[in-house]
Design a protein around this motif. Structure first.
Motif, PDB file in Angstrom:
ATOM      1  N   LEU A   1       0.813  -1.213   0.000  1.00 16.46           N
ATOM      2  CA  LEU A   1       0.000   0.000   0.000  1.00 16.46           C
ATOM      3  C   LEU A   1       0.850   1.268   0.000  1.00 16.46           C
ATOM      4  CD1 LEU A   1      -3.201  -0.705   2.106  1.00 16.46           C
ATOM      5  CD2 LEU A   1      -2.767  -0.985  -0.331  1.00 16.46           C
ATOM      6  N   ASP A   2       2.119   1.175   0.392  1.00 14.21           N
ATOM      7  CA  ASP A   2       3.011   2.330   0.283  1.00 14.21           C
ATOM      8  C   ASP A   2       3.065   2.846  -1.155  1.00 14.21           C
ATOM      9  OD1 ASP A   2       3.628   2.294   2.959  1.00 14.21           O
ATOM     10  OD2 ASP A   2       5.604   1.392   2.708  1.00 14.21           O
ATOM     11  N   ASP A   3       2.809   1.972  -2.131  1.00 12.21           N
ATOM     12  CA  ASP A   3       2.796   2.373  -3.540  1.00 12.21           C
ATOM     13  C   ASP A   3       1.488   3.043  -3.948  1.00 12.21           C
ATOM     14  OD1 ASP A   3       5.346   1.341  -3.884  1.00 12.21           O
ATOM     15  OD2 ASP A   3       4.627  -0.586  -4.643  1.00 12.21           O
ATOM     16  N   LEU A   4       0.439   2.909  -3.122  1.00 11.71           N
ATOM     17  CA  LEU A   4      -0.877   3.456  -3.459  1.00 11.71           C
ATOM     18  C   LEU A   4      -1.248   4.716  -2.696  1.00 11.71           C
ATOM     19  CD1 LEU A   4      -1.261   0.240  -4.093  1.00 11.71           C
ATOM     20  CD2 LEU A   4      -3.648   0.847  -4.018  1.00 11.71           C
ATOM     21  N   TYR A   5      -0.756   4.865  -1.454  1.00  9.86           N
ATOM     22  CA  TYR A   5      -1.151   6.032  -0.664  1.00  9.86           C
ATOM     23  C   TYR A   5      -0.899   7.302  -1.464  1.00  9.86           C
ATOM     24  CZ  TYR A   5      -0.674   2.833   3.361  1.00  9.86           C
ATOM     25  OH  TYR A   5      -0.756   1.774   4.230  1.00  9.86           O
ATOM     26  N   PRO A   6      -1.935   8.118  -1.702  1.00 11.00           N
ATOM     27  CA  PRO A   6      -1.708   9.381  -2.402  1.00 11.00           C
ATOM     28  C   PRO A   6      -1.241  10.449  -1.418  1.00 11.00           C
ATOM     29  CG  PRO A   6      -4.049   9.035  -2.094  1.00 11.00           C
ATOM     30  CD  PRO A   6      -3.351   7.815  -1.543  1.00 11.00           C
TER      31      PRO A   6
ATOM     32  N   GLY B   1      -3.263   9.992   2.697  1.00  6.11           N
ATOM     33  CA  GLY B   1      -3.971   9.109   1.784  1.00  6.11           C
ATOM     34  C   GLY B   1      -4.324   7.714   2.264  1.00  6.11           C
ATOM     35  N   LEU B   2      -4.308   7.473   3.571  1.00  4.60           N
ATOM     36  CA  LEU B   2      -4.594   6.116   4.043  1.00  4.60           C
ATOM     37  C   LEU B   2      -5.995   5.663   3.628  1.00  4.60           C
ATOM     38  CD1 LEU B   2      -3.632   4.605   7.434  1.00  4.60           C
ATOM     39  CD2 LEU B   2      -5.838   4.120   6.412  1.00  4.60           C
ATOM     40  N   ARG B   3      -7.006   6.464   3.869  1.00  6.86           N
ATOM     41  CA  ARG B   3      -8.384   6.076   3.533  1.00  6.86           C
ATOM     42  C   ARG B   3      -8.538   5.842   2.034  1.00  6.86           C
ATOM     43  NH1 ARG B   3     -12.360   3.254   5.209  1.00  6.86           N
ATOM     44  NH2 ARG B   3     -12.220   4.180   7.251  1.00  6.86           N
ATOM     45  N   ALA B   4      -7.931   6.711   1.208  1.00  6.55           N
ATOM     46  CA  ALA B   4      -8.024   6.551  -0.245  1.00  6.55           C
ATOM     47  C   ALA B   4      -7.408   5.231  -0.694  1.00  6.55           C
ATOM     48  CB  ALA B   4      -7.343   7.718  -0.958  1.00  6.55           C
ATOM     49  N   ALA B   5      -6.286   4.844  -0.106  1.00  5.42           N
ATOM     50  CA  ALA B   5      -5.658   3.573  -0.465  1.00  5.42           C
ATOM     51  C   ALA B   5      -6.522   2.399  -0.017  1.00  5.42           C
ATOM     52  CB  ALA B   5      -4.262   3.475   0.135  1.00  5.42           C
ATOM     53  N   ALA B   6      -7.132   2.502   1.167  1.00 11.10           N
ATOM     54  CA  ALA B   6      -8.022   1.436   1.642  1.00 11.10           C
ATOM     55  C   ALA B   6      -9.183   1.237   0.675  1.00 11.10           C
ATOM     56  CB  ALA B   6      -8.531   1.759   3.043  1.00 11.10           C
TER      57      ALA B   6
ATOM     58  N   ARG C   1       0.034   3.878  -9.270  1.00  6.40           N
ATOM     59  CA  ARG C   1       1.197   4.055  -8.403  1.00  6.40           C
ATOM     60  C   ARG C   1       1.341   5.537  -8.027  1.00  6.40           C
ATOM     61  NH1 ARG C   1       5.345   0.394  -8.495  1.00  6.40           N
ATOM     62  NH2 ARG C   1       4.825  -0.099 -10.648  1.00  6.40           N
ATOM     63  N   TRP C   2       1.765   5.805  -6.793  1.00  3.64           N
ATOM     64  CA  TRP C   2       1.992   7.166  -6.325  1.00  3.64           C
ATOM     65  C   TRP C   2       3.485   7.452  -6.315  1.00  3.64           C
ATOM     66  CZ3 TRP C   2      -0.899  11.295  -5.713  1.00  3.64           C
ATOM     67  CH2 TRP C   2      -0.379  12.386  -4.987  1.00  3.64           C
TER      68      TRP C   2
ATOM     69  N   ALA D   1      -4.763 -14.616 -10.404  1.00  2.10           N
ATOM     70  CA  ALA D   1      -3.598 -15.109  -9.667  1.00  2.10           C
ATOM     71  C   ALA D   1      -3.709 -14.755  -8.183  1.00  2.10           C
ATOM     72  CB  ALA D   1      -2.324 -14.509 -10.251  1.00  2.10           C
ATOM     73  N   PRO D   2      -3.133 -15.589  -7.321  1.00  2.00           N
ATOM     74  CA  PRO D   2      -3.118 -15.271  -5.887  1.00  2.00           C
ATOM     75  C   PRO D   2      -2.482 -13.900  -5.657  1.00  2.00           C
ATOM     76  CG  PRO D   2      -2.205 -17.463  -6.286  1.00  2.00           C
ATOM     77  CD  PRO D   2      -2.393 -16.821  -7.625  1.00  2.00           C
ATOM     78  N   ILE D   3      -2.949 -13.229  -4.599  1.00  2.02           N
ATOM     79  CA  ILE D   3      -2.457 -11.888  -4.314  1.00  2.02           C
ATOM     80  C   ILE D   3      -2.342 -11.678  -2.814  1.00  2.02           C
ATOM     81  CG2 ILE D   3      -4.769 -10.871  -4.375  1.00  2.02           C
ATOM     82  CD1 ILE D   3      -3.444  -8.390  -5.715  1.00  2.02           C
ATOM     83  N   VAL D   4      -1.283 -10.986  -2.425  1.00  2.00           N
ATOM     84  CA  VAL D   4      -1.071 -10.570  -1.046  1.00  2.00           C
ATOM     85  C   VAL D   4      -1.051  -9.046  -1.060  1.00  2.00           C
ATOM     86  CG1 VAL D   4       0.507 -10.583   0.927  1.00  2.00           C
ATOM     87  CG2 VAL D   4       0.243 -12.649  -0.475  1.00  2.00           C
ATOM     88  N   ILE D   5      -1.854  -8.434  -0.208  1.00  2.84           N
ATOM     89  CA  ILE D   5      -1.901  -6.984  -0.095  1.00  2.84           C
ATOM     90  C   ILE D   5      -1.495  -6.632   1.321  1.00  2.84           C
ATOM     91  CG2 ILE D   5      -3.335  -4.919  -0.293  1.00  2.84           C
ATOM     92  CD1 ILE D   5      -5.256  -6.743  -2.027  1.00  2.84           C
ATOM     93  N   GLU D   6      -0.440  -5.819   1.447  1.00  2.00           N
ATOM     94  CA  GLU D   6       0.048  -5.465   2.779  1.00  2.00           C
ATOM     95  C   GLU D   6       0.113  -3.957   2.939  1.00  2.00           C
ATOM     96  OE1 GLU D   6       2.920  -3.945   4.029  1.00  2.00           O
ATOM     97  OE2 GLU D   6       3.959  -3.689   2.142  1.00  2.00           O
ATOM     98  N   GLY D   7      -0.294  -3.503   4.110  1.00  2.00           N
ATOM     99  CA  GLY D   7      -0.206  -2.095   4.448  1.00  2.00           C
ATOM    100  C   GLY D   7      -1.356  -1.703   5.349  1.00  2.00           C
ATOM    101  N   CYS D   8      -1.174  -0.619   6.076  1.00  2.00           N
ATOM    102  CA  CYS D   8      -2.252  -0.136   6.914  1.00  2.00           C
ATOM    103  C   CYS D   8      -3.377   0.345   6.010  1.00  2.00           C
ATOM    104  CB  CYS D   8      -1.776   0.995   7.823  1.00  2.00           C
ATOM    105  SG  CYS D   8      -3.030   1.419   9.053  1.00  2.00           S
ATOM    106  N   GLY D   9      -4.550  -0.209   6.204  1.00  2.00           N
ATOM    107  CA  GLY D   9      -5.697   0.076   5.359  1.00  2.00           C
ATOM    108  C   GLY D   9      -6.082  -1.092   4.475  1.00  2.00           C
TER     109      GLY D   9
END
Length: 176
Positions: A55-60, A64-69, A85-86, A103-111
């Motif tokens: 999620l570090d790649d998505l937070y704007p 931006g925590l809520r937006a990434a969630a 990507r941000w 494909a299997p996916i792992v999503i990591e990050g606060c949110g």
């Protein structure tokens, strides 16, 4: 990451994989800054041969925590599967990163773990650590830039946790 925590996750992954069958395996790893989400996310993705989204790649930006969630649900796990990507240097969105929706996916990050995303996941993991440990890890990793933003980010984490109760949504809560 303590060895027992790793064994707990592997056991849960084996159970989930057995019951999922042909469905897409989706693992969400959440927790506050410095709890070990990236370390665990990397290990789980390696074990599964899965796509990994940080999620570090998505937070704007720093607010931006809520937006990434929300993007976890609408973009990463939605259709077409992917994310914008941000660029932290220019403070602007950049390229679209496509993901294989099967494909299997792992999503990591606060949110990563919200009420909306929980329903889409195969395994939901919440990580915890004491505040001093979290600070040492996060600042040791990201340095002075994050130190200046620590309180701002922590306020977003607290608001997200109060609104979404991710630990209560988790299949597995681990102390790191």
């Amino acid at each position: 990451m303590p060895e027992q925590a790793g064994h707990d996750v592997v056991r849960c992954l084996d159970e989930v994989a057995a019951r999922e069958g042909a469905d897409r395996l989706v693992v969400l790893v959440d927790g506050r800054s410095g709890t070990g989400k990236t370390t665990l996310g990397n290990a789980v993705a390696d074990r599964l041969g899965a796509q990994l989204v940080h999620l570090d790649d998505l937070y704007p930006g720093w607010d931006g925590l809520r937006a990434a969630a929300e993007a976890v649900v609408t973009d990463v796990l939605g259709g077409p599967s992917g994310y914008r990507r941000w660029d932290w240097t220019t403070s602007a969105p950049t390229d679209w990163v496509p993901l294989d929706p099967d494909a299997p996916i792992v999503i990591e990050g606060c949110g990563a773990l919200s009420r909306a995303s929980a329903a889409l996941a195969s395994l939901r993991v919440w990580l915890e650590a004491d505040d001093d440990t979290r600070w040492q890890r996060a600042i040791g990793r990201d340095g002075e830039v994050f130190a200046r933003e620590w309180e701002r980010w922590a306020a977003q984490e607290a608001a997200f946790i109060a609104a979404e109760h991710p630990a209560g949504l988790a299949d597995l809560v681990l102390r790191t």
